[in-house]
Design a protein around this motif. Structure first.
Motif, PDB file in Angstrom:
ATOM      1  N   TYR A  13       0.834  -1.209   0.000  1.00 55.41           N
ATOM      2  CA  TYR A  13       0.000   0.000   0.000  1.00 55.41           C
ATOM      3  C   TYR A  13       0.866   1.255   0.000  1.00 55.41           C
ATOM      4  N   GLY A  39      -4.016  -8.037  10.820  1.00 53.67           N
ATOM      5  CA  GLY A  39      -3.013  -7.263  10.083  1.00 53.67           C
ATOM      6  C   GLY A  39      -2.035  -8.107   9.286  1.00 53.67           C
ATOM      7  N   SER A  40      -2.254  -9.427   9.215  1.00 53.14           N
ATOM      8  CA  SER A  40      -1.307 -10.279   8.472  1.00 53.14           C
ATOM      9  C   SER A  40      -1.533 -10.202   6.962  1.00 53.14           C
ATOM     10  N   GLY A  41      -2.665  -9.613   6.547  1.00 54.03           N
ATOM     11  CA  GLY A  41      -2.880  -9.407   5.106  1.00 54.03           C
ATOM     12  C   GLY A  41      -3.981 -10.254   4.505  1.00 54.03           C
ATOM     13  N   LYS A  42      -4.851 -10.823   5.337  1.00 52.15           N
ATOM     14  CA  LYS A  42      -5.911 -11.710   4.835  1.00 52.15           C
ATOM     15  C   LYS A  42      -6.886 -10.967   3.917  1.00 52.15           C
ATOM     16  N   THR A  43      -7.364  -9.818   4.398  1.00 51.17           N
ATOM     17  CA  THR A  43      -8.323  -9.047   3.598  1.00 51.17           C
ATOM     18  C   THR A  43      -7.666  -8.557   2.304  1.00 51.17           C
ATOM     19  N   THR A  44      -6.433  -8.096   2.416  1.00 47.82           N
ATOM     20  CA  THR A  44      -5.703  -7.631   1.230  1.00 47.82           C
ATOM     21  C   THR A  44      -5.583  -8.759   0.211  1.00 47.82           C
TER      22      THR A  44
HETATM   23  P1  ADP Z   1      -6.058  -8.658   8.013  1.00 45.04           P
HETATM   24  O1  ADP Z   1      -7.282  -8.771   7.174  1.00 45.04           O
HETATM   25  O2  ADP Z   1      -5.267  -9.919   8.080  1.00 45.04           O
HETATM   26  O3  ADP Z   1      -6.342  -8.138   9.389  1.00 45.04           O
HETATM   27  P2  ADP Z   1      -5.343  -6.496   6.191  1.00 45.04           P
HETATM   28  O4  ADP Z   1      -5.156  -7.093   4.852  1.00 45.04           O
HETATM   29  O5  ADP Z   1      -6.623  -5.799   6.446  1.00 45.04           O
HETATM   30  O6  ADP Z   1      -5.069  -7.605   7.308  1.00 45.04           O
HETATM   31  O7  ADP Z   1      -4.194  -5.462   6.478  1.00 45.04           O
HETATM   32  C1  ADP Z   1      -2.825  -5.774   6.312  1.00 45.04           C
HETATM   33  C2  ADP Z   1      -1.987  -4.523   6.569  1.00 45.04           C
HETATM   34  O8  ADP Z   1      -2.215  -3.575   5.545  1.00 45.04           O
HETATM   35  C3  ADP Z   1      -2.306  -3.840   7.887  1.00 45.04           C
HETATM   36  O9  ADP Z   1      -1.100  -3.374   8.427  1.00 45.04           O
HETATM   37  C4  ADP Z   1      -3.188  -2.685   7.474  1.00 45.04           C
HETATM   38  O10 ADP Z   1      -3.027  -1.611   8.353  1.00 45.04           O
HETATM   39  C5  ADP Z   1      -2.667  -2.347   6.108  1.00 45.04           C
HETATM   40  N1  ADP Z   1      -3.731  -1.812   5.248  1.00 45.04           N
HETATM   41  C6  ADP Z   1      -4.923  -2.385   4.991  1.00 45.04           C
HETATM   42  N2  ADP Z   1      -5.651  -1.632   4.132  1.00 45.04           N
HETATM   43  C7  ADP Z   1      -4.892  -0.545   3.839  1.00 45.04           C
HETATM   44  C8  ADP Z   1      -5.077   0.613   3.002  1.00 45.04           C
HETATM   45  N3  ADP Z   1      -6.189   0.784   2.292  1.00 45.04           N
HETATM   46  N4  ADP Z   1      -4.069   1.512   2.955  1.00 45.04           N
HETATM   47  C9  ADP Z   1      -2.928   1.338   3.655  1.00 45.04           C
HETATM   48  N5  ADP Z   1      -2.678   0.266   4.462  1.00 45.04           N
HETATM   49  C10 ADP Z   1      -3.657  -0.663   4.552  1.00 45.04           C
END
Ligand code: ADP
Ligand code: MG
Length: 259
Positions: A13, A39-44
């Motif tokens: 990001y 915060g491990s990146g699952k949603t990403t």
């Molecule tokens: P999880 O779903 O495993 O909790 P995320 O994929 O939501 O993890 O987030 C992974 C990392 O990316 C986190 O550190 C989060 O703060 C960061 N992050 C998530 N979305 C954004 C965004 N839109 N912009 C910047 N950083 C992001």
């Protein structure tokens, strides 16, 4: 041929966080649970797999096609996504929300045909939400709303379903109902499913394959009993837990002690 494949996928990001060199194959009719600490990146990763985010490098393929080459409508015919927080500020009736699942199948200005209504009715029946069809979605409980969202994805008639923490706000009874429904879609309707879960025992009980993410890296992918182990969970989550096989099903259960 895998339904979904990721090859050397990298993403960031622009902050400290990055997904690093993700390789993953989902077989046809697969049921994968994606686990990992906050915060491990699952949603990403889920957003990359569903084409909502574009990787900085590497390839994501649905069957033979690169996800990036598919238009929005084509993508919506092939993958349905339920993100973790879907709020409905507008009080759409449930029936209308479920009908939205048919939009990718309709041409411009094309009206609903009898078939579309049949699919909507069937989707409501399968999720036991028929009695809610005229209620505004904004007034439903979390469990009811989750079932309606699943009904919408069933109506979308995609071979692939991706869900981000569908059990987040549900009590145990509704969690089990949602997982049973996902299993039914997987087994009886040949849908491939990827589900992000924070509940390790549920991941073990309901999925065929578990992928464990830690700080943007896939640590391990395999059957539940190989991935959800005392060692892996302690290492990745830093949690003082014990994992033992369940007496009935043989899937691992995670326990911890209080004081
Ligand atoms: P999880 O779903 O495993 O909790 P995320 O994929 O939501 O993890 O987030 C992974 C990392 O990316 C986190 O550190 C989060 O703060 C960061 N992050 C998530 N979305 C954004 C965004 N839109 N912009 C910047 N950083 C992001
Ligand atoms: Mg998340």
């Amino acid at each position: 041929m895998p339904v979904l494949s990721l090859e050397k996928v990298n993403f960031n990001y622009g902050s400290d966080f990055a997904l690093l060199d993700i390789n993953l194959l989902i077989p046809e009719k697969g049921f994968l649970a994606l686990i990992g600490p906050n915060g491990s990146g699952k949603t990403t990763l889920l957003q990359i797999m569903s084409g909502l985010l574009t990787p900085k490098s590497g390839t994501v393929r649905l069957g033979d096609d690169r996800v990036g080459d598919l238009g929005a409508r084509e993508l919506a015919k092939r993958v349905a996504v339920i993100s973790s927080e879907q709020y409905f500020e507008f009080p759409f009736p449930v029936e209308e929300v479920v009908s939205m699942g048919r939009f990718p199948h309709l041409g411009r200005l094309q009206r609903f045909a009898r078939h579309d209504w049949e699919v909507v009715d069937r989707s409501l029946q399968m999720t036991q939400t028929t009695h809610l069809r005229n209620r505004p979605i904004s007034q439903l409980s979390s469990g009811e709303r989750q079932r309606v969202l699943i009904a919408r994805t069933i109506a979308q008639e995609t071979p692939f379903l991706m869900l981000d923490e569908p059990n987040a706000h549900l009590d145990i009874n509704h969690q089990i109902a949602v997982f049973r429904l996902l299993q039914e879609l997987n087994r009886d309707h040949d849908m491939s499913i990827i589900v992000v879960l924070h509940d390790l025992t549920a991941a073990a009980a309901f999925s065929q394959t578990v992928a464990l993410l830690d700080r943007g890296k896939l640590v391990t992918v395999g059957p539940p009993h190989e991935v959800i182990t005392t060692k892996n969970i302690r290492t990745v989550y830093g949690a003082d837990v014990v994992v033992h096989p369940s007496p009935e099903g043989g899937f691992p259960q995670v326990t911890y002690s209080g004081n």
